[in-house]
Design a protein around this motif. Structure first.
Motif, PDB file in Angstrom:
ATOM      1  N   PHE A  62       0.829  -1.205   0.000  1.00  0.00           N
ATOM      2  CA  PHE A  62       0.000   0.000   0.000  1.00  0.00           C
ATOM      3  C   PHE A  62       0.858   1.247   0.000  1.00  0.00           C
ATOM      4  O   PHE A  62       2.028   1.227   0.403  1.00  0.00           O
ATOM      5  N   VAL A  63       0.255   2.301  -0.510  1.00  0.00           N
ATOM      6  CA  VAL A  63       0.884   3.614  -0.534  1.00  0.00           C
ATOM      7  C   VAL A  63       0.027   4.507   0.348  1.00  0.00           C
ATOM      8  O   VAL A  63      -1.193   4.552   0.180  1.00  0.00           O
ATOM      9  N   ALA A  64       0.630   5.179   1.308  1.00  0.00           N
ATOM     10  CA  ALA A  64      -0.140   6.032   2.209  1.00  0.00           C
ATOM     11  C   ALA A  64       0.434   7.441   2.185  1.00  0.00           C
ATOM     12  O   ALA A  64       1.601   7.664   2.523  1.00  0.00           O
ATOM     13  N   GLY A  65      -0.405   8.363   1.757  1.00  0.00           N
ATOM     14  CA  GLY A  65       0.034   9.745   1.632  1.00  0.00           C
ATOM     15  C   GLY A  65      -0.862  10.705   2.391  1.00  0.00           C
ATOM     16  O   GLY A  65      -1.836  10.302   3.039  1.00  0.00           O
ATOM     17  N   CYS A  66      -0.502  11.961   2.289  1.00  0.00           N
ATOM     18  CA  CYS A  66      -1.260  13.014   2.964  1.00  0.00           C
ATOM     19  C   CYS A  66      -2.693  13.067   2.430  1.00  0.00           C
ATOM     20  O   CYS A  66      -2.983  12.574   1.338  1.00  0.00           O
ATOM     21  N   LEU A  67      -3.551  13.690   3.199  1.00  0.00           N
ATOM     22  CA  LEU A  67      -4.929  13.883   2.745  1.00  0.00           C
ATOM     23  C   LEU A  67      -4.911  14.701   1.463  1.00  0.00           C
ATOM     24  O   LEU A  67      -4.046  15.571   1.280  1.00  0.00           O
ATOM     25  N   GLU A  68      -5.864  14.431   0.584  1.00  0.00           N
ATOM     26  CA  GLU A  68      -5.914  15.171  -0.676  1.00  0.00           C
ATOM     27  C   GLU A  68      -6.073  16.665  -0.379  1.00  0.00           C
ATOM     28  O   GLU A  68      -6.899  17.059   0.437  1.00  0.00           O
ATOM     29  N   GLY A  69      -5.249  17.466  -1.037  1.00  0.00           N
ATOM     30  CA  GLY A  69      -5.231  18.906  -0.781  1.00  0.00           C
ATOM     31  C   GLY A  69      -4.179  19.307   0.237  1.00  0.00           C
ATOM     32  O   GLY A  69      -3.902  20.493   0.400  1.00  0.00           O
ATOM     33  N   ASN A  70      -3.565  18.319   0.917  1.00  0.00           N
ATOM     34  CA  ASN A  70      -2.580  18.616   1.964  1.00  0.00           C
ATOM     35  C   ASN A  70      -1.173  18.115   1.649  1.00  0.00           C
ATOM     36  O   ASN A  70      -0.324  18.130   2.536  1.00  0.00           O
TER      37      ASN A  70
END
Ligand code: FES
Length: 148
Positions: A62-70
Motif C-alpha cells: 500500500f501507498v499512504a500519503g497526505c490527505l488530498e489537498g494537503n
C-alpha cells in the motif's frame, strides 16, 4: 500453519509515517505484517517501485500519503493515486491481482487510521493468499527502498 502475508507500506514522511509512529506511541494494536518504507512524498513512488515490491516477494503493497489537498509537494498524492490505479490494472492483467495494492490518505494525527489500514490490508491479503509471483525469500524493507 496459517499464511502470514508480508506487506510493504510506502509511507510519506509527513503523514502516514508520522501516523504509524503515533499509533505506536498510543500503543494501538495492529498486525506486525506491515514493513514500512519511508518516502519523502507519495509523488516519488513510480509504477516500477510498486511492481518491484511484488517481484521481490511482497504479498500486498500500500501507498499512504497526505490527505488530498494537503500534500507538501502540492499534487504528489494525486499523481500517486493515478499510478496506483494504473498499476492495479497491470497486476490484474498479469494474474497477481490488483486487490493486492491500495492507496490510502491520512494525516499525521491519524494514528488510529494507520492501525486500521494495517489491519485491513493484512486481513485482505490473508484472504487472497500468497502472491503468485512471489520468489521464495523473505523481503526486507531496505530491498525496496526508494531513493530520495
Ligand atoms: Fe505527503 Fe506528498 S507530502 S503525500
Amino acid at each position: 500453519m496459517s499464511f502470514e502475508p508480508e506487506i510493504i507500506g510506502f509511507c510519506c514522511q509527513y503523514c502516514a509515517f508520522a501516523a504509524a509512529d503515533l499509533a505506536g506511541a498510543m500503543r494501538l494494536q495492529y498486525p506486525p505484517n506491515v514493513k514500512i518504507v519511508l518516502i519523502p512524498c507519495t509523488g516519488r513512488i513510480d509504477i516500477i517501485h510498486l511492481l518491484r515490491a511484488f517481484e521481490d516477494g511482497a504479498d500486498g503493497v500500500f501507498v499512504a500519503g497526505c490527505l488530498e489537498g494537503n500534500c507538501h509537494f502540492l499534487e504528489g498524492n494525486i499523481w500517486a493515486k493515478k499510478r496506483v490505479i494504473y498499476t492495479k490494472g497491470i497486476l490484474d492483467e498479469i494474474g497477481v491481482g490488483g486487490d493486492r495494492l491500495e492507496m490510502y490518505n491520512m494525516s499525521a494525527a491519524m494514528g488510529q487510521r494507520f492501525a486500521e489500514v494495517a489491519t485491513e490490508m493484512t486481513e485482505r491479503i490473508r484472504a487472497l493468499g500468497p502472491n503468485p509471483a512471489r520468489k521464495h525469500k523473505k523481503i526486507e524493507a531496505a530491498e525496496v527502498a526508494v531513493e530520495a
